[in-house]
Design a protein around this motif. Structure first.
Motif, PDB file in Angstrom:
ATOM      1  N   ALA A  89     -12.167 -11.755 -19.772  1.00  0.00           N
ATOM      2  CA  ALA A  89     -11.963 -12.244 -18.404  1.00  0.00           C
ATOM      3  C   ALA A  89     -10.559 -11.848 -17.960  1.00  0.00           C
ATOM      4  N   LEU A  90     -10.503 -11.104 -16.874  1.00  0.00           N
ATOM      5  CA  LEU A  90      -9.209 -10.681 -16.342  1.00  0.00           C
ATOM      6  C   LEU A  90      -9.108 -11.181 -14.915  1.00  0.00           C
ATOM      7  N   ASP A  91      -7.937 -11.010 -14.370  1.00  0.00           N
ATOM      8  CA  ASP A  91      -7.742 -11.313 -12.957  1.00  0.00           C
ATOM      9  C   ASP A  91      -8.844 -10.628 -12.136  1.00  0.00           C
ATOM     10  N   ASP A  92      -9.327 -11.279 -11.091  1.00  0.00           N
ATOM     11  CA  ASP A  92     -10.435 -10.757 -10.290  1.00  0.00           C
ATOM     12  C   ASP A  92     -10.208  -9.335  -9.809  1.00  0.00           C
ATOM     13  N   ALA A  93      -8.945  -9.023  -9.517  1.00  0.00           N
ATOM     14  CA  ALA A  93      -8.651  -7.719  -8.928  1.00  0.00           C
ATOM     15  C   ALA A  93      -8.572  -6.618  -9.988  1.00  0.00           C
ATOM     16  N   VAL A  94      -8.698  -6.978 -11.263  1.00  0.00           N
ATOM     17  CA  VAL A  94      -8.458  -6.006 -12.325  1.00  0.00           C
ATOM     18  C   VAL A  94      -9.776  -5.493 -12.905  1.00  0.00           C
ATOM     19  N   ASP A  95      -9.916  -4.182 -12.959  1.00  0.00           N
ATOM     20  CA  ASP A  95     -11.090  -3.543 -13.540  1.00  0.00           C
ATOM     21  C   ASP A  95     -10.790  -3.276 -15.019  1.00  0.00           C
ATOM     22  N   PRO A  96     -11.548  -3.860 -15.947  1.00  0.00           N
ATOM     23  CA  PRO A  96     -11.242  -3.677 -17.382  1.00  0.00           C
ATOM     24  C   PRO A  96     -11.434  -2.239 -17.864  1.00  0.00           C
ATOM     25  N   LEU A  97     -12.053  -1.387 -17.033  1.00  0.00           N
ATOM     26  CA  LEU A  97     -12.237   0.008 -17.443  1.00  0.00           C
ATOM     27  C   LEU A  97     -11.281   0.932 -16.687  1.00  0.00           C
ATOM     28  N   ASP A  98     -10.246   0.355 -16.095  1.00  0.00           N
ATOM     29  CA  ASP A  98      -9.240   1.141 -15.370  1.00  0.00           C
ATOM     30  C   ASP A  98      -7.883   0.889 -16.019  1.00  0.00           C
ATOM     31  N   PHE A  99      -7.398   1.865 -16.785  1.00  0.00           N
ATOM     32  CA  PHE A  99      -6.126   1.707 -17.488  1.00  0.00           C
ATOM     33  C   PHE A  99      -4.946   1.715 -16.530  1.00  0.00           C
ATOM     34  N   SER A 100      -5.123   2.264 -15.318  1.00  0.00           N
ATOM     35  CA  SER A 100      -3.970   2.576 -14.471  1.00  0.00           C
ATOM     36  C   SER A 100      -3.315   1.343 -13.872  1.00  0.00           C
ATOM     37  N   ARG A 101      -3.966   0.186 -13.986  1.00  0.00           N
ATOM     38  CA  ARG A 101      -3.349  -1.026 -13.438  1.00  0.00           C
ATOM     39  C   ARG A 101      -1.979  -1.285 -14.058  1.00  0.00           C
ATOM     40  N   ALA A 102      -1.766  -0.698 -15.244  1.00  0.00           N
ATOM     41  CA  ALA A 102      -0.526  -0.980 -15.970  1.00  0.00           C
ATOM     42  C   ALA A 102       0.714  -0.522 -15.211  1.00  0.00           C
ATOM     43  N   HIS A 103       0.556   0.327 -14.212  1.00  0.00           N
ATOM     44  CA  HIS A 103       1.753   0.800 -13.522  1.00  0.00           C
ATOM     45  C   HIS A 103       2.286  -0.239 -12.539  1.00  0.00           C
ATOM     46  N   ALA A 104       1.523  -1.308 -12.365  1.00  0.00           N
ATOM     47  CA  ALA A 104       1.875  -2.273 -11.326  1.00  0.00           C
ATOM     48  C   ALA A 104       2.975  -3.235 -11.786  1.00  0.00           C
ATOM     49  N   THR A 105       4.120  -2.700 -12.154  1.00  0.00           N
ATOM     50  CA  THR A 105       5.272  -3.545 -12.454  1.00  0.00           C
ATOM     51  C   THR A 105       6.248  -3.401 -11.288  1.00  0.00           C
ATOM     52  N   ASP A 106       7.362  -4.107 -11.354  1.00  0.00           N
ATOM     53  CA  ASP A 106       8.340  -3.937 -10.275  1.00  0.00           C
ATOM     54  C   ASP A 106       9.358  -2.857 -10.647  1.00  0.00           C
ATOM     55  N   TRP A 107       8.831  -1.765 -11.233  1.00  0.00           N
ATOM     56  CA  TRP A 107       9.701  -0.679 -11.696  1.00  0.00           C
ATOM     57  C   TRP A 107      10.548  -0.121 -10.561  1.00  0.00           C
ATOM     58  N   ARG A 108      10.016  -0.093  -9.347  1.00  0.00           N
ATOM     59  CA  ARG A 108      10.743   0.537  -8.238  1.00  0.00           C
ATOM     60  C   ARG A 108      12.053  -0.204  -7.944  1.00  0.00           C
ATOM     61  N   ARG A 109      11.956  -1.527  -7.904  1.00  0.00           N
ATOM     62  CA  ARG A 109      13.172  -2.316  -7.644  1.00  0.00           C
ATOM     63  C   ARG A 109      14.200  -2.100  -8.753  1.00  0.00           C
ATOM     64  N   ILE A 110      13.720  -2.030  -9.984  1.00  0.00           N
ATOM     65  CA  ILE A 110      14.631  -1.859 -11.126  1.00  0.00           C
ATOM     66  C   ILE A 110      15.339  -0.503 -11.034  1.00  0.00           C
ATOM     67  N   VAL A 111      14.609   0.535 -10.642  1.00  0.00           N
ATOM     68  CA  VAL A 111      15.239   1.860 -10.497  1.00  0.00           C
ATOM     69  C   VAL A 111      16.203   1.844  -9.317  1.00  0.00           C
ATOM     70  N   GLU A 112      15.778   1.225  -8.205  1.00  0.00           N
ATOM     71  CA  GLU A 112      16.648   1.211  -7.018  1.00  0.00           C
ATOM     72  C   GLU A 112      17.959   0.468  -7.273  1.00  0.00           C
ATOM     73  N   ASP A 113      17.932  -0.500  -8.192  1.00  0.00           N
ATOM     74  CA  ASP A 113      19.142  -1.257  -8.512  1.00  0.00           C
ATOM     75  C   ASP A 113      20.004  -0.557  -9.569  1.00  0.00           C
ATOM     76  N   SER A 114      19.607   0.636  -9.985  1.00  0.00           N
ATOM     77  CA  SER A 114      20.302   1.306 -11.090  1.00  0.00           C
ATOM     78  C   SER A 114      21.183   2.439 -10.561  1.00  0.00           C
ATOM     79  N   ILE A 115      21.677   3.260 -11.482  1.00  0.00           N
ATOM     80  CA  ILE A 115      22.560   4.361 -11.085  1.00  0.00           C
ATOM     81  C   ILE A 115      21.776   5.598 -10.682  1.00  0.00           C
ATOM     82  N   PHE A 116      20.457   5.454 -10.512  1.00  0.00           N
ATOM     83  CA  PHE A 116      19.669   6.569  -9.992  1.00  0.00           C
ATOM     84  C   PHE A 116      19.529   6.431  -8.483  1.00  0.00           C
ATOM     85  N   GLY A 117      19.473   7.592  -7.823  1.00  0.00           N
ATOM     86  CA  GLY A 117      19.532   7.625  -6.367  1.00  0.00           C
ATOM     87  C   GLY A 117      18.210   7.355  -5.694  1.00  0.00           C
ATOM     88  N   PRO A 118      18.122   7.623  -4.413  1.00  0.00           N
ATOM     89  CA  PRO A 118      16.911   7.288  -3.669  1.00  0.00           C
ATOM     90  C   PRO A 118      15.677   7.911  -4.319  1.00  0.00           C
TER      91      PRO A 118
END
Ligand code: SAM
Length: 254
Positions: free
Chosen positions: A158-187
């Motif tokens: 049983a997973l969150d309703d929005a999550v397809d157990p046969l779709d691995f790509s959901r894993a990218h849904a972290t707040d990685w963008r904010r973490i990169v934007e707050d770092s020494i890497f540019g736009p």
């Protein structure tokens, strides 16, 4: 013996399924502005080398870093002569300011944190680039695989309703963008690229067998489950359209 008909609990079987069943990357991901073929680049979290082979077509000098021994074995087998190193994003076995780009495919969500970004920045030359990418599904398998997937989904955790157990790509849904934007890497710049995958029925079974929750089932459940799903796949070829989400950002002058 079919490809998935192997004892559970062995990382090597899982990585073989991963290698056979998961989508690769379009060549365009390596053609970024400012990165000439003479650039020295790193494929970080290289896995079985799906991106490494693309980088080797474009760049003269490619290093692959991967922490899992079973993946490193596949990398060495598939790409003879490749510089493969054991390491993690938090501790890269590479000298200071020695690389022009660090590529991370379908993996940055595992180490989207300040320590990893500082370590990546350490190995980049001034003006070096961090390149991130994920594949996202843009349609179902064609012809339909719903008949086979139904048997797998009945057993899925049983997973969150929005999550397809046969779709691995959901894993990218972290707040990685904010973490990169707050770092020494540019736009962050981005591009979307079409990326079609075609598999035969055995390859499609490898895709399913590479889902973590299926790989972790005990043999007495996993093997009959996959055999039942396989018996419901009747086409010779299956196609799926993915979209490669490509992001890149430069190391800012300090
Ligand atoms: C989904 S696979 C992606 C493999 C490959 N880049 C591809 O495109 O198919 C995720 C990879 O991240 C690696 N990984 C996980 N945590 C890591 C870390 N902290 N540092 C480096 N690699 C890591 C895993 O070993 C695995 O090979």
């Amino acid at each position: 013996m079919t490809t998935w008909d192997l004892p559970a609990g062995s990382g090597e079987d899982w990585v073989a399924h991963y290698d056979r069943g998961r989508p690769g990357w379009p060549d365009e991901v390596a053609s970024l502005p400012g990165l000439a073929p003479s650039a020295e680049v790193l494929d970080l979290a290289a896995g079985s080398g799906k991106l490494t082979v693309v980088l080797r077509k474009r760049f003269d000098a490619v290093i692959a870093i991967e922490p899992q021994p079973a993946f490193r074995a596949i990398l060495r087998e598939h790409i003879p002569g490749l510089d493969v190193r054991d390491g993690t994003a938090q501790g890269l076995p590479v000298g200071d300011a020695t690389l022009d780009a660090v590529f991370v495919a379908q993996a940055f969500h595992w180490f989207a944190n300040r320590d990893s970004l500082d370590e990546i920045a350490r190995v980049l030359r001034p003006g070096g680039v961090l390149v991130l990418m994920w594949n996202l599904p843009r349609g179902p398998w064609v012809p339909s695989t719903l008949n086979a997937e139904r048997i797998l989904l009945d057993r899925a955790p049983a997973l969150d309703d929005a999550v397809d157990p046969l779709d691995f790509s959901r894993a990218h849904a972290t707040d990685w963008r904010r973490i990169v934007e707050d770092s020494i890497f540019g736009p962050i710049q981005e591009r979307r690229l079409p990326n079609a995958q075609i598999l035969d029925a055995e390859g499609l079974m490898a895709y399913y067998a590479s889902m973590g929750w299926i790989a972790e089932l005990p043999d007495q459940e996993r093997i009959p489950l996959l055999n039942e799903a396989r018996s419901r796949l009747t086409a010779d070829r299956y196609r799926r359209d993915w979209e490669t989400m490509l992001f890149w950002c430069g190391l800012q002058p300090q």
